[in-house]
Scaffold this active site. Structure first.
Site, PDB file in Angstrom:
ATOM      1  N   LYS A 117      33.529 -15.055   5.352  1.00 13.67           N
ATOM      2  CA  LYS A 117      34.633 -14.639   6.105  1.00 13.67           C
ATOM      3  C   LYS A 117      35.971 -14.390   5.493  1.00 13.67           C
ATOM      4  O   LYS A 117      36.830 -13.657   5.878  1.00 13.67           O
ATOM      5  CB  LYS A 117      34.951 -16.080   7.143  1.00 13.67           C
ATOM      6  CG  LYS A 117      33.743 -16.021   8.108  1.00 13.67           C
ATOM      7  CD  LYS A 117      34.179 -17.030   8.990  1.00 13.67           C
ATOM      8  CE  LYS A 117      32.967 -17.035  10.271  1.00 13.67           C
ATOM      9  NZ  LYS A 117      31.699 -17.674   9.524  1.00 13.67           N
TER      10      LYS A 117
HETATM   11  C1  PLP Z   1      30.589 -17.370  10.493  1.00 18.87           C
HETATM   12  C2  PLP Z   1      29.247 -17.494   9.709  1.00 18.87           C
HETATM   13  C3  PLP Z   1      28.011 -16.921   9.858  1.00 18.87           C
HETATM   14  C4  PLP Z   1      27.976 -15.848  11.415  1.00 18.87           C
HETATM   15  O1  PLP Z   1      28.714 -14.797  11.250  1.00 18.87           O
HETATM   16  P1  PLP Z   1      28.911 -13.966  12.551  1.00 18.87           P
HETATM   17  O2  PLP Z   1      29.830 -12.743  12.134  1.00 18.87           O
HETATM   18  O3  PLP Z   1      29.526 -14.787  13.559  1.00 18.87           O
HETATM   19  O4  PLP Z   1      27.488 -13.386  12.903  1.00 18.87           O
HETATM   20  C5  PLP Z   1      26.912 -17.046   9.191  1.00 18.87           C
HETATM   21  N1  PLP Z   1      26.912 -17.750   8.301  1.00 18.87           N
HETATM   22  C6  PLP Z   1      28.125 -18.559   7.784  1.00 18.87           C
HETATM   23  C7  PLP Z   1      27.943 -19.450   6.524  1.00 18.87           C
HETATM   24  C8  PLP Z   1      29.283 -18.349   8.607  1.00 18.87           C
HETATM   25  O5  PLP Z   1      30.394 -18.995   8.084  1.00 18.87           O
END
Ligand code: PLP
Length: 473
Positions: A117
């Site tokens: 993220k």
């Molecule tokens: C947020 C997150 C996801 C999911 O990603 P999306 O964009 O919501 O599909 C997967 N793995 C981790 C470690 C995350 O922090």
């Protein structure tokens, strides 16, 4: 709108077309839909070939530029991207690791909070700050976190002159790593609030705040949530980066993505729409497998949420799926609106067979339960000495289950193993170490207030601390 400015439309078809800056600051469209490009930019093979050896931040600037045409900060994107990725702890930002047999891991945990993220949010933080400063505005970001988005959101906004951020977490209910990633940030524009309640209480409090129009206007309330288009945009970059390293534009590449809200994998779809040759997009799910069931049998049916070892994917309704649905329904906003409404009330979404088959040409998916997740983590560690986090393990298993043909498959490593130390230790017998820049996380001073589960107390706290309130008063 000025000539040459890039336009966005809503997936529900009722909102006005808007430019990048409004999409960035508004998040959700006024008709309740999500913003998507009116027309995808198109990169020729020649253009992609020219991008091959660019450093990550420069590639980010080239990738984002057409989407930002007409923005007040369009000319600053190179500087903003450089600032966004300067703090990452690997010089290549998103390194690829060859697992053999055409499988690659792309490490997306070199940002400040060790999860993918950061790759979008670090850029979004700089974009927010720059656009607000150019407009002479100031905002107050409020969010609730169960531990996942909070650290990345805070890291993105910390120190930004035009932003104050208030992040609510349920007291004593996040992991210690997650809490400390939020509460040890020293910048004076960061306000952590431990709510005496559950995550649902925190979310309800945030909803109450947004419904308070006086507060909303006085402090310019805003959010950095996962449906913001700019987050998708920031994620397109690492698909292009990996693709170019593995032979694109001359050779197609596939991706396998541990998926929750469908935001990450939708960015892969976006890269493909712009011209990156993508062979397969593989969805990895844990026991919460609504998406993989959809791509397997065209049945999207809501069931309860099951807690798993990969909590960031413990989701039933993937908000960003609406963006794909919009294209599958030939960009008919009214049809999307109707289908989403009946899905929310009836708990079931069924596409006509032709449209579904169209989706499955690119997308497939496989799910993995907790026992399987531990087994994959253990196997990778035994064979390569490498520790992977539980989300990545799900992606790797899905890659193996779904790959077809000869294209290399890139598995996105969405988190650093040290973010999920208990599961990793259980699988590998060793507790993963935090990277150097966080090594003293457990010694740093924490700063947060504890508030009751009460909207008035929270509102008072925000009025007392948000700089936007002072400016307006
Ligand atoms: C947020 C997150 C996801 C999911 O990603 P999306 O964009 O919501 O599909 C997967 N793995 C981790 C470690 C995350 O922090």
């Amino acid at each position: 709108m000025s000539k040459g400015s890039f336009q966005y439309i809503s997936t529900r078809g009722q909102a006005d077309r808007v430019g990048f800056d409004d999409v960035l600051l508004d998040g959700l469209a006024r008709d309740g839909g999500l913003y998507v490009p009116e027309v995808w930019p198109s990169w020729s093979s020649e253009t992609l070939a020219l991008w091959k050896d660019l450093p990550y931040a420069a590639l980010a600037a080239r990738t984002c530029a057409p989407f930002m045409a007409g923005s007040v900060v369009a000319d600053d994107i190179a500087v903003l991207a450089k600032a966004a990725y300067d703090t990452f702890d690997d010089p290549t930002i998103a390194p690829l690791h060859d697992l053999g047999d055409g499988l690659y891991l792309q490490e997306l945990f070199h940002g400040p909070t060790l999860a993918f993220k950061d790759y979008a949010l670090q850029l979004v933080g700089h974009l927010f700050d720059a656009v607000l400063t150019a407009r002479g505005e100031r905002i107050t970001v409020v969010g609730a976190t169960s531990g996942d988005t909070g650290p990345a959101g805070i890291a993105a906004c910390a120190g930004c002159a035009a932003i104050d951020i208030f992040m609510l977490h349920p007291k004593d209910r996040t992991s210690v790593v997650q809490r400390r990633q939020m509460t040890t940030v020293a910048d004076s524009n960061v306000f952590n609030i431990a709510v005496e309640g559950t995550f649902d209480d925190c979310q309800d409090l945030v909803k109450t705040l947004f419904a308070d129009l006086t507060l909303r206007d006085r402090v310019n309330l805003s959010a950095v949530n996962s449906i913001n288009w700019a987050r998708v945009l920031g994620q397109i970059v690492y698909y292009v980066h990996a693709g170019l390293q593995l032979g694109a534009p001359g050779r197609p590449v596939s991706f396998s993505v541990p998926t929750g809200n469908f935001g990450n994998i939708f960015a892969g779809y976006g890269a493909a729409q712009c011209g990156l040759p993508v062979d397969q997009l593989i969805v990895g799910s844990n026991a919460n497998d609504i998406l993989t069931r959809f791509f397997r049998d065209n049945a999207m049916e809501i069931r309860g949420v099951t807690p798993t070892l990969s909590p960031s994917m413990d989701i039933q309704v993937s908000s960003n799926f609406e963006r794909l649905l919009f294209d599958l329904l030939d960009r008919d906003g009214a049809a999307v609106d109707e289908m989403i409404r009946s899905f929310r009330t009836g708990g079931r979404l069924l596409l006509d067979r032709n449209r579904w088959q169209c989706a499955t040409r690119l997308f497939s998916g496989a799910s993995l339960d907790d026992a399987g997740t531990i087994a994959v983590m253990r196997d990778v560690h035994e064979k390569t000495g490498r520790q992977i986090d539980p989300h990545t393990a799900v992606g790797l298993a899905a890659a193996r289950a779904c790959r077809e043909g000869g294209a290399p498959v890139v598995v996105l490593c969405t988190a650093h193993p040290a973010k999920f130390p208990d599961a990793v230790e259980k699988a590998t017998g060793r507790r993963p170490l935090l990277p150097l820049h966080l090594a003293n996380l457990y010694d740093r001073e924490e700063r947060y207030v504890i508030l009751p589960n009460d909207a008035t107390a929270l509102t008072d706290y925000i009025y007392a601390n948000a700089r936007a309130a002072g400016a307006a008063a």
